[in-house]
Design a protein around this motif. Structure first.
Motif, PDB file in Angstrom:
ATOM      1  N   GLN A   1       0.843  -1.201   0.000  1.00  0.00           N
ATOM      2  CA  GLN A   1       0.000   0.000   0.000  1.00  0.00           C
ATOM      3  C   GLN A   1       0.875   1.247   0.000  1.00  0.00           C
ATOM      4  O   GLN A   1       0.469   2.301  -0.489  1.00  0.00           O
ATOM      5  CB  GLN A   1      -0.904  -0.033   1.230  1.00  0.00           C
TER       6      GLN A   1
ATOM      7  N   PHE B   1      -3.063   8.703  -4.255  1.00  0.00           N
ATOM      8  CA  PHE B   1      -4.174   7.785  -4.527  1.00  0.00           C
ATOM      9  C   PHE B   1      -5.339   8.586  -5.088  1.00  0.00           C
ATOM     10  O   PHE B   1      -5.921   9.429  -4.410  1.00  0.00           O
ATOM     11  CB  PHE B   1      -4.611   7.070  -3.249  1.00  0.00           C
TER      12      PHE B   1
ATOM     13  N   GLY C   1      -9.885   2.150  -2.868  1.00  0.00           N
ATOM     14  CA  GLY C   1      -9.735   0.699  -2.957  1.00  0.00           C
ATOM     15  C   GLY C   1     -10.721  -0.025  -2.056  1.00  0.00           C
ATOM     16  O   GLY C   1     -10.617  -1.239  -1.856  1.00  0.00           O
TER      17      GLY C   1
ATOM     18  N   TYR D   1      -6.747  -4.169  -2.682  1.00  0.00           N
ATOM     19  CA  TYR D   1      -5.348  -4.571  -2.743  1.00  0.00           C
ATOM     20  C   TYR D   1      -4.911  -5.406  -1.542  1.00  0.00           C
ATOM     21  O   TYR D   1      -3.743  -5.761  -1.435  1.00  0.00           O
ATOM     22  CB  TYR D   1      -4.446  -3.335  -2.853  1.00  0.00           C
ATOM     23  N   ASN D   2      -5.841  -5.741  -0.641  1.00  0.00           N
ATOM     24  CA  ASN D   2      -5.420  -6.501   0.527  1.00  0.00           C
ATOM     25  C   ASN D   2      -6.399  -7.623   0.865  1.00  0.00           C
ATOM     26  O   ASN D   2      -6.258  -8.751   0.390  1.00  0.00           O
ATOM     27  CB  ASN D   2      -5.235  -5.574   1.725  1.00  0.00           C
TER      28      ASN D   2
ATOM     29  N   ASP E   1      -5.528   7.414   0.688  1.00  0.00           N
ATOM     30  CA  ASP E   1      -4.158   7.710   1.096  1.00  0.00           C
ATOM     31  C   ASP E   1      -3.614   9.016   0.510  1.00  0.00           C
ATOM     32  O   ASP E   1      -3.092   9.050  -0.610  1.00  0.00           O
ATOM     33  CB  ASP E   1      -3.239   6.566   0.691  1.00  0.00           C
TER      34      ASP E   1
ATOM     35  N   TRP F   1       6.914   5.733  -6.654  1.00  0.00           N
ATOM     36  CA  TRP F   1       5.686   5.097  -7.123  1.00  0.00           C
ATOM     37  C   TRP F   1       5.828   4.649  -8.581  1.00  0.00           C
ATOM     38  O   TRP F   1       5.412   3.542  -8.941  1.00  0.00           O
ATOM     39  CB  TRP F   1       4.498   6.042  -6.973  1.00  0.00           C
TER      40      TRP F   1
ATOM     41  N   MET G   1      -0.587  -7.033  -4.191  1.00  0.00           N
ATOM     42  CA  MET G   1      -0.938  -5.700  -3.724  1.00  0.00           C
ATOM     43  C   MET G   1      -0.396  -4.617  -4.653  1.00  0.00           C
ATOM     44  O   MET G   1      -1.090  -3.648  -4.961  1.00  0.00           O
ATOM     45  CB  MET G   1      -0.416  -5.472  -2.297  1.00  0.00           C
TER      46      MET G   1
ATOM     47  N   GLU H   1      -2.620  -4.316  -7.650  1.00  0.00           N
ATOM     48  CA  GLU H   1      -3.915  -3.692  -7.378  1.00  0.00           C
ATOM     49  C   GLU H   1      -3.769  -2.204  -7.052  1.00  0.00           C
ATOM     50  O   GLU H   1      -4.587  -1.384  -7.478  1.00  0.00           O
ATOM     51  CB  GLU H   1      -4.628  -4.427  -6.241  1.00  0.00           C
ATOM     52  N   VAL H   2      -2.748  -1.862  -6.317  1.00  0.00           N
ATOM     53  CA  VAL H   2      -2.511  -0.454  -5.975  1.00  0.00           C
ATOM     54  C   VAL H   2      -2.234   0.362  -7.231  1.00  0.00           C
ATOM     55  O   VAL H   2      -2.589   1.542  -7.310  1.00  0.00           O
ATOM     56  CB  VAL H   2      -1.348  -0.333  -4.963  1.00  0.00           C
TER      57      VAL H   2
END
Length: 325
Positions: free
Chosen positions: A37, A104, A108, A184-185, A215, A244, A275, A278-279
């Motif tokens: 994350q 972000f 999510g 993502y989790n 976030d 990132w 993760m 997905e992030v």
């Protein structure tokens, strides 16, 4: 005497040079434990991107008993990762947090209901028990229920709210009809347990238009009056977005970095790789700026639910992200 003066001058020059190259120290408090994350920040630290910006960054992991808003209010951090609902609530309570960047762009957050719950649409919620995280994570859910006109006090026609653990056990054990998950989790945990679109009803906050900003990066308002601090924040954001970008371009390496930087040993490589993937759907590494339309929608939802009572003023700044270009 000339030798003494020369020695003093040399010492002064050395001290001056040392000061000129001294790194600016900043402490970042994460919202949760060390995981993908936060891959951008962990990668930026590991790959030396903060060093390139003359920054000495300390990254503090979070956890179930750590509220980033309280940490920064107590002087334990310079920058925190926080959901906007929690940050705006803290601001109204007297902690003057300001959003300086919003990596972000999308939420999510989802709620999932297994087939046996007999929930296929929002109209099926009344009479059900819904799992919700607290500690500042509950605000999007309550804003959604308020929008739908569904009471959350367990009364007739309403739902019962279960303070959910940070996993999928309440669903597996039948404690809740539906539970909260992050794409993502925990949703990955559900997939691993044999759940998926074929045996779940999925309520995606973003797809429903109920997403609140998650976030973001927040600092204390008074620090923004210091140009040197703003400059350090700008370099931090620039290096973080580079982190990132690198993480999303190199997901395997990024996942390994997360595992390596997790001092607890709890991070598992395959899950961290999931993760990162997905992030990547939520983060825009090329644009750290806050979208004001999404900000306005988030604030309206919080005010509608009386999570905050007045529209905040000065709760975000573009000064940092404008300067990162």
């Amino acid at each position: 005497m000339k030798k003494l003066i020369g020695g003093l001058m040399a010492g002064a020059l050395a001290l001056s040079a040392s000061s000129a190259f001294a790194q600016d120290a900043l402490t970042l408090q994460l919202k949760w434990v060390t995981q993908a994350q936060f891959a951008g920040y962990l990668v930026a630290e590991s790959k030396g991107f903060y060093d390139e910006e003359n920054l000495d960054i300390t990254i503090l992991p979070g956890g179930p008993n750590i509220a980033p808003e309280q940490v920064i209010a107590g002087g334990g951090a310079d920058i925190i990762v926080a959901w906007m609902a929690a940050a705006m609530s803290a601001r109204e309570a007297g902690v003057p947090l300001v959003n300086i960047a919003q990596p972000f762009k999308r939420s999510g957050l989802m709620m999932i209901c297994p087939t046996e719950s007999e929930v296929t649409e929002v109209a099926d919620f009344p009479g059900k028990t819904l799992g919700v995280w607290f500690f500042g994570n509950e605000y999007p859910f309550f804003a959604w229920m308020n929008k739908e006109g569904i009471p959350t006090d367990g009364s007739e026609g309403g739902v019962t709210v279960l303070q959910q653990s940070f996993d999928i056990q309440p669903m597996i054990q039948g404690q809740a009809d539906c539970i909260s998950v992050m794409t993502y989790n925990e949703y990955g945990q559900a997939l691993d347990a044999g759940y998926g679109p074929d045996n779940l009803t999925i309520f995606n906050y973003t797809e429903m238009g109920n997403d609140l900003l998650e976030d973001g990066l927040y600092v204390m308002e008074d620090t923004l009056s210091d140009p040197a601090k703003v400059d350090a924040y700008t370099r931090f954001v620039r290096a973080s977005m580079k982190g990132w970008q690198y993480a999303l371009d190199n997901p395997d390496e990024a996942a390994q970095i997360v595992v390596d930087m997790d001092d607890t040993g709890a991070a598992e490589l395959a899950h961290q790789r999931y993760m990162v993937e997905e992030v990547s759907k939520l983060v825009d590494p090329s644009d750290p700026a806050l979208d004001e339309a999404t900000y306005d929608r988030t604030v309206k939802a919080l005010m509608d639910q009386a999570i905050i009572k007045a529209e905040p003023e000065g709760a975000f700044t573009t000064a940092v992200t404008d300067a990162t270009n």
